[in-house]
Design a protein around this motif. Structure first.
Motif, PDB file in Angstrom:
ATOM      1  N   LEU A 125       8.423  53.453  42.309  1.00  0.00           N
ATOM      2  CA  LEU A 125       7.572  53.032  43.430  1.00  0.00           C
ATOM      3  C   LEU A 125       6.481  52.066  42.961  1.00  0.00           C
ATOM      4  O   LEU A 125       6.117  51.138  43.683  1.00  0.00           O
ATOM      5  CB  LEU A 125       6.944  54.265  44.093  1.00  0.00           C
ATOM      6  N   THR A 126       5.968  52.289  41.759  1.00  0.00           N
ATOM      7  CA  THR A 126       4.943  51.385  41.222  1.00  0.00           C
ATOM      8  C   THR A 126       5.488  49.975  41.090  1.00  0.00           C
ATOM      9  O   THR A 126       4.812  48.994  41.421  1.00  0.00           O
ATOM     10  CB  THR A 126       4.456  51.884  39.848  1.00  0.00           C
ATOM     11  N   LEU A 127       6.723  49.860  40.620  1.00  0.00           N
ATOM     12  CA  LEU A 127       7.314  48.537  40.431  1.00  0.00           C
ATOM     13  C   LEU A 127       7.596  47.849  41.756  1.00  0.00           C
ATOM     14  O   LEU A 127       7.587  46.617  41.831  1.00  0.00           O
ATOM     15  CB  LEU A 127       8.603  48.656  39.618  1.00  0.00           C
ATOM     16  N   GLN A 128       7.822  48.630  42.805  1.00  0.00           N
ATOM     17  CA  GLN A 128       8.121  48.028  44.112  1.00  0.00           C
ATOM     18  C   GLN A 128       6.877  47.436  44.790  1.00  0.00           C
ATOM     19  O   GLN A 128       6.990  46.583  45.658  1.00  0.00           O
ATOM     20  CB  GLN A 128       8.738  49.073  45.060  1.00  0.00           C
ATOM     21  N   LYS A 129       5.711  47.908  44.370  1.00  0.00           N
ATOM     22  CA  LYS A 129       4.479  47.414  44.981  1.00  0.00           C
ATOM     23  C   LYS A 129       4.184  45.992  44.506  1.00  0.00           C
ATOM     24  O   LYS A 129       4.365  45.659  43.339  1.00  0.00           O
ATOM     25  CB  LYS A 129       3.300  48.319  44.614  1.00  0.00           C
TER      26      LYS A 129
END
Length: 317
Positions: A125-129
């Protein structure tokens, strides 16, 4: 037995074969004038003259463990900046799957798997932000390194010590992620920034149609415990090394490791003709052609060398 273990054993026929493929490289950095002259011809002097600009932070107590995690985490952090990073296809995912298949191999294995799996999802999820903070991206890379260690050494070995204790003490994934030392996050972030120009150059080449394979495996990998490299960019195989001390023997050993990978590409699926070592702590990137390492035209030599290597790998067991 892994390729690294084979190369460490002078009795290994696999090591003997690889060394015989590059007799000049085998002399580089050995004692005496000849060893020094040959090492210079391979460009060792430039690497030996490098100064470590980004050392492991002074406050780190367990430098060995820090170095291992920082190296694996940085590998993931850099791949996040390159095209097509897929969490599911990583060695980290394989490590999670191995633990899920037999959580009873370690104390409180089900809890450890749940917390690591949730941390893994947090990283995703961090990378998707958009515009995630650099330290958040560094944090996201750490659980991937932890999970990879399970695949590399097995659940019991990876989780029976400090890492296992840390995860068991964590109430949940958020608690675990917040427990990561700031010194580790900063170390990963600054090393990533140091190699950003190289990442930009690779990305431009890939966007222009150049080949790129993250964490490549080879047709012959299964014969040596599933050997895999860090990246194949264009016709170059690249290994990331977060080492502080550079010696002639270490350079030579690393080049033989890369040459071993190139020979394991038995069907030439990657078209490897160059190898490179990325040194973010210095920071420096060094590259060699297979022509230079083999001391002959690689395109002509590789088919027969790989055919002989395939016979050796097949008969090894």
């Amino acid at each position: 037995m892994s390729l690294t273990n084979h190369l460490s054993s002078k009795e290994s026929p696999i090591r003997q074969f690889i060394y015989e493929c590059a007799p000049q490289l085998a002399l580089a950095g050995t004692r005496g004038r000849r060893g020094h002259v040959v090492a210079s011809s391979f460009g060792f002097d430039e690497l030996l003259a490098l100064r470590t600009q980004l050392p492991i932070p002074e406050e780190v107590k367990d430098r060995k463990s820090h170095a291992v995690v920082a190296g694996m985490a940085l590998d993931y952090r850099l791949r996040m900046d390159l095209p097509g990073f897929n969490f599911v296809e990583t060695v980290a995912q394989r490590g999670l799957d191995i633990l899920a298949a037999d959580p009873g191999v370690v104390h409180r294995g089900k809890h450890i798997h749940k917390v690591l799996n949730d941390a893994f999802n947090f990283a995703y999820l961090t990378l998707q932000k958009r515009d995630s903070h650099p330290l958040n991206l560094a944090r996201a890379s750490v659980p991937l390194a932890w999970c990879e260690s399970i695949a590399r050494t097995g659940p019991y070995e990876a989780l029976s010590g400090e890492l296992g204790r840390r995860i068991k003490q964590a109430k949940d994934a958020v608690d675990l992620m917040l427990s990561i030392d700031d010194s580790l996050l900063v170390d990963i972030a600054v090393m990533r920034d140091a190699v950003e120009p190289l990442l930009d150059a690779w990305n431009r080449g890939i966007e222009a149609g150049g080949d790129y394979v993250p964490n490549p495996r080879f047709l012959g990998s299964v014969a040596v415990g599933g050997a895999d490299a860090d990246w194949a960019v264009g016709d170059m195989l690249v290994d990331l090394k977060t080492r502080e001390e550079i010696t002639s023997s270490w350079i030579r050993d690393t080049l033989f490791q890369l040459l071993g990978y190139a020979l394991l590409d038995l069907d030439d699926s990657l078209g490897i003709r160059r190898v490179g070592i990325l040194l973010p702590r210095q920071p420096y990137f060094a590259a060699w052609t297979l022509d230079d390492l083999l001391d002959e035209d690689a395109s002509e030599a590789l088919p027969s060398l790989r055919a002989d290597f395939a016979v050796l790998l097949t008969n090894k067991g």
